[in-house]
Design a protein around this motif. Structure first.
Motif, PDB file in Angstrom:
ATOM      1  N   MET A 185     -25.070  -5.753 -24.926  1.00 50.97           N
ATOM      2  CA  MET A 185     -24.808  -7.127 -24.468  1.00 50.97           C
ATOM      3  C   MET A 185     -24.787  -7.165 -22.945  1.00 50.97           C
ATOM      4  N   SER A 186     -24.803  -8.383 -22.420  1.00 49.18           N
ATOM      5  CA  SER A 186     -24.844  -8.580 -20.977  1.00 49.18           C
ATOM      6  C   SER A 186     -23.691  -9.478 -20.550  1.00 49.18           C
ATOM      7  N   THR A 187     -23.411  -9.456 -19.256  1.00 47.89           N
ATOM      8  CA  THR A 187     -22.374 -10.340 -18.721  1.00 47.89           C
ATOM      9  C   THR A 187     -22.753 -11.792 -18.958  1.00 47.89           C
ATOM     10  N   ALA A 188     -24.045 -12.120 -18.837  1.00 52.76           N
ATOM     11  CA  ALA A 188     -24.481 -13.497 -19.058  1.00 52.76           C
ATOM     12  C   ALA A 188     -24.198 -13.945 -20.493  1.00 52.76           C
ATOM     13  N   LYS A 189     -24.478 -13.092 -21.468  1.00 48.01           N
ATOM     14  CA  LYS A 189     -24.216 -13.468 -22.859  1.00 48.01           C
ATOM     15  C   LYS A 189     -22.716 -13.584 -23.115  1.00 48.01           C
ATOM     16  N   ASP A 190     -21.940 -12.684 -22.509  1.00 50.26           N
ATOM     17  CA  ASP A 190     -20.487 -12.795 -22.637  1.00 50.26           C
ATOM     18  C   ASP A 190     -19.998 -14.122 -22.044  1.00 50.26           C
ATOM     19  N   LEU A 191     -20.558 -14.506 -20.902  1.00 55.87           N
ATOM     20  CA  LEU A 191     -20.180 -15.771 -20.275  1.00 55.87           C
ATOM     21  C   LEU A 191     -20.544 -16.946 -21.167  1.00 55.87           C
ATOM     22  N   PHE A 192     -21.736 -16.912 -21.753  1.00 56.73           N
ATOM     23  CA  PHE A 192     -22.152 -18.000 -22.637  1.00 56.73           C
ATOM     24  C   PHE A 192     -21.195 -18.125 -23.820  1.00 56.73           C
ATOM     25  N   ILE A 193     -20.823 -16.984 -24.404  1.00 58.23           N
ATOM     26  CA  ILE A 193     -19.913 -16.995 -25.561  1.00 58.23           C
ATOM     27  C   ILE A 193     -18.552 -17.550 -25.171  1.00 58.23           C
ATOM     28  N   ILE A 194     -18.044 -17.158 -24.006  1.00 56.01           N
ATOM     29  CA  ILE A 194     -16.748 -17.674 -23.553  1.00 56.01           C
ATOM     30  C   ILE A 194     -16.827 -19.182 -23.331  1.00 56.01           C
ATOM     31  N   ALA A 195     -17.931 -19.649 -22.749  1.00 57.87           N
ATOM     32  CA  ALA A 195     -18.107 -21.091 -22.533  1.00 57.87           C
ATOM     33  C   ALA A 195     -18.118 -21.841 -23.856  1.00 57.87           C
ATOM     34  N   MET A 196     -18.747 -21.264 -24.888  1.00 59.97           N
ATOM     35  CA  MET A 196     -18.755 -21.886 -26.212  1.00 59.97           C
ATOM     36  C   MET A 196     -17.369 -21.840 -26.843  1.00 59.97           C
ATOM     37  N   ASP A 197     -16.702 -20.706 -26.697  1.00 62.61           N
ATOM     38  CA  ASP A 197     -15.378 -20.517 -27.296  1.00 62.61           C
ATOM     39  C   ASP A 197     -14.342 -21.461 -26.713  1.00 62.61           C
ATOM     40  N   ARG A 198     -14.474 -21.802 -25.440  1.00 68.34           N
ATOM     41  CA  ARG A 198     -13.454 -22.587 -24.758  1.00 68.34           C
ATOM     42  C   ARG A 198     -13.594 -24.084 -24.998  1.00 68.34           C
TER      43      ARG A 198
ATOM     44  N   VAL B 109     -19.579 -20.179 -32.285  1.00 67.18           N
ATOM     45  CA  VAL B 109     -19.740 -18.730 -32.110  1.00 67.18           C
ATOM     46  C   VAL B 109     -19.326 -18.029 -33.394  1.00 67.18           C
ATOM     47  N   ALA B 110     -20.215 -17.200 -33.933  1.00 73.42           N
ATOM     48  CA  ALA B 110     -19.913 -16.459 -35.153  1.00 73.42           C
ATOM     49  C   ALA B 110     -18.915 -15.345 -34.841  1.00 73.42           C
ATOM     50  N   GLU B 111     -18.118 -15.012 -35.841  1.00 73.62           N
ATOM     51  CA  GLU B 111     -17.133 -13.937 -35.681  1.00 73.62           C
ATOM     52  C   GLU B 111     -17.845 -12.602 -35.875  1.00 73.62           C
ATOM     53  N   THR B 112     -18.247 -11.991 -34.786  1.00 74.58           N
ATOM     54  CA  THR B 112     -19.021 -10.753 -34.809  1.00 74.58           C
ATOM     55  C   THR B 112     -18.443  -9.787 -33.773  1.00 74.58           C
ATOM     56  N   PRO B 113     -18.865  -8.537 -33.804  1.00 72.15           N
ATOM     57  CA  PRO B 113     -18.430  -7.603 -32.749  1.00 72.15           C
ATOM     58  C   PRO B 113     -18.811  -8.074 -31.352  1.00 72.15           C
ATOM     59  N   VAL B 114     -19.908  -8.813 -31.251  1.00 74.14           N
ATOM     60  CA  VAL B 114     -20.334  -9.333 -29.950  1.00 74.14           C
ATOM     61  C   VAL B 114     -19.301 -10.313 -29.405  1.00 74.14           C
ATOM     62  N   ARG B 115     -18.831 -11.214 -30.280  1.00 80.48           N
ATOM     63  CA  ARG B 115     -17.805 -12.164 -29.843  1.00 80.48           C
ATOM     64  C   ARG B 115     -16.526 -11.426 -29.481  1.00 80.48           C
ATOM     65  N   ARG B 116     -16.145 -10.438 -30.277  1.00 83.04           N
ATOM     66  CA  ARG B 116     -14.908  -9.701 -30.005  1.00 83.04           C
ATOM     67  C   ARG B 116     -14.999  -8.960 -28.679  1.00 83.04           C
ATOM     68  N   ARG B 117     -16.189  -8.454 -28.346  1.00 85.26           N
ATOM     69  CA  ARG B 117     -16.363  -7.773 -27.069  1.00 85.26           C
ATOM     70  C   ARG B 117     -16.180  -8.761 -25.917  1.00 85.26           C
ATOM     71  N   ALA B 118     -16.803  -9.925 -26.028  1.00 86.43           N
ATOM     72  CA  ALA B 118     -16.674 -10.932 -24.975  1.00 86.43           C
ATOM     73  C   ALA B 118     -15.222 -11.368 -24.825  1.00 86.43           C
ATOM     74  N   ARG B 119     -14.548 -11.580 -25.964  1.00 89.12           N
ATOM     75  CA  ARG B 119     -13.141 -11.997 -25.920  1.00 89.12           C
ATOM     76  C   ARG B 119     -12.267 -10.902 -25.321  1.00 89.12           C
ATOM     77  N   SER B 120     -12.612  -9.638 -25.607  1.00 82.22           N
ATOM     78  CA  SER B 120     -11.832  -8.534 -25.057  1.00 82.22           C
ATOM     79  C   SER B 120     -11.948  -8.497 -23.536  1.00 82.22           C
ATOM     80  N   ARG B 121     -13.146  -8.686 -23.016  1.00 81.54           N
ATOM     81  CA  ARG B 121     -13.335  -8.727 -21.559  1.00 81.54           C
ATOM     82  C   ARG B 121     -12.557  -9.900 -20.961  1.00 81.54           C
TER      83      ARG B 121
END
Length: 205
Positions: free
Chosen positions: A1-14, A121-133
């Protein structure tokens, strides 16, 4: 994953706490890609100009695309110009990539069967990684989110949520991304005022 994808996921989550404009997010995503390229030594900064490094093939397809898009002839591209060029429709590209990978799902809004689809955002390891950061207060992710108006969760220690970034190049990218978002918002407000004035001219008394 990338910082950009983590940012996108956080923006969706919020959502709906943070109403992030697509243009603002696209600029921040371009900044996130550049920061990842700096970290991978695929690029460096000379003042505010992006100096490409060796050819780099990141595992992330969109970051690899960003790497191949770097201007490799002198004069090198300035960070501001990169943000506007690379950022064009970038949030839509990330949405499509994440949806295709199953990281985003379409839910229904409302109780009726013909309600509008809503991306979640689907509940996946990718989402958990972004949330952890995010929950760990990772400075770059927190700073990028702040650029688009997403605040970190409050902490009992007021200093915990203050991102401390010692890398001068990263700080430069963040500052220029923040200025670009502010410029975009100013243009949007100006157009809104102009459109309102035009409508008033044609309004029947």
């Amino acid at each position: 994953m990338s910082t950009a994808k983590d940012l996108f996921i956080i923006a969706m989550d919020r959502r709906p706490e943070a109403d992030v404009g697509q243009g603002d997010l696209s600029l921040a995503l371009a900044g996130a890609e550049l920061i990842d390229l700096l970290a991978a030594q695929a690029a460096s900064l000379d003042g505010d100009s992006i100096v490409p490094g060796g050819l780099h093939a990141p595992h992330d397809e969109l970051v690899a695309e960003a790497s191949s898009a770097l201007i490799r002839q002198v004069p090198y591209e300035r960070v501001e110009d990169w943000l506007w060029r690379r950022g064009r429709e970038l949030s839509a590209a990330y949405q499509a990539a994440l949806e295709e990978a199953g990281q985003l799902t379409r839910g229904r809004r409302g109780l009726l069967p013909f309600g509008h689809d809503r991306l979640e955002v689907a509940e996946t390891p990718v989402r958990r990684r972004a949330r952890s950061r995010w929950e760990g207060g990772e400075p770059v992710l927190v700073a990028l989110a702040a650029v688009v108006g997403i605040a970190a969760d409050p902490s009992e220690d007021e200093h915990v949520n203050e991102p401390v970034i010692e890398d001068e190049a990263v700080t430069t990218v963040l500052a220029i991304a923040n200025d670009a978002v502010m410029e975009l918002e100013a243009v949007s407000q100006r157009r809104s005022i102009e459109n309102a004035a035009f409508a008033n001219v044609w309004r029947v008394p």
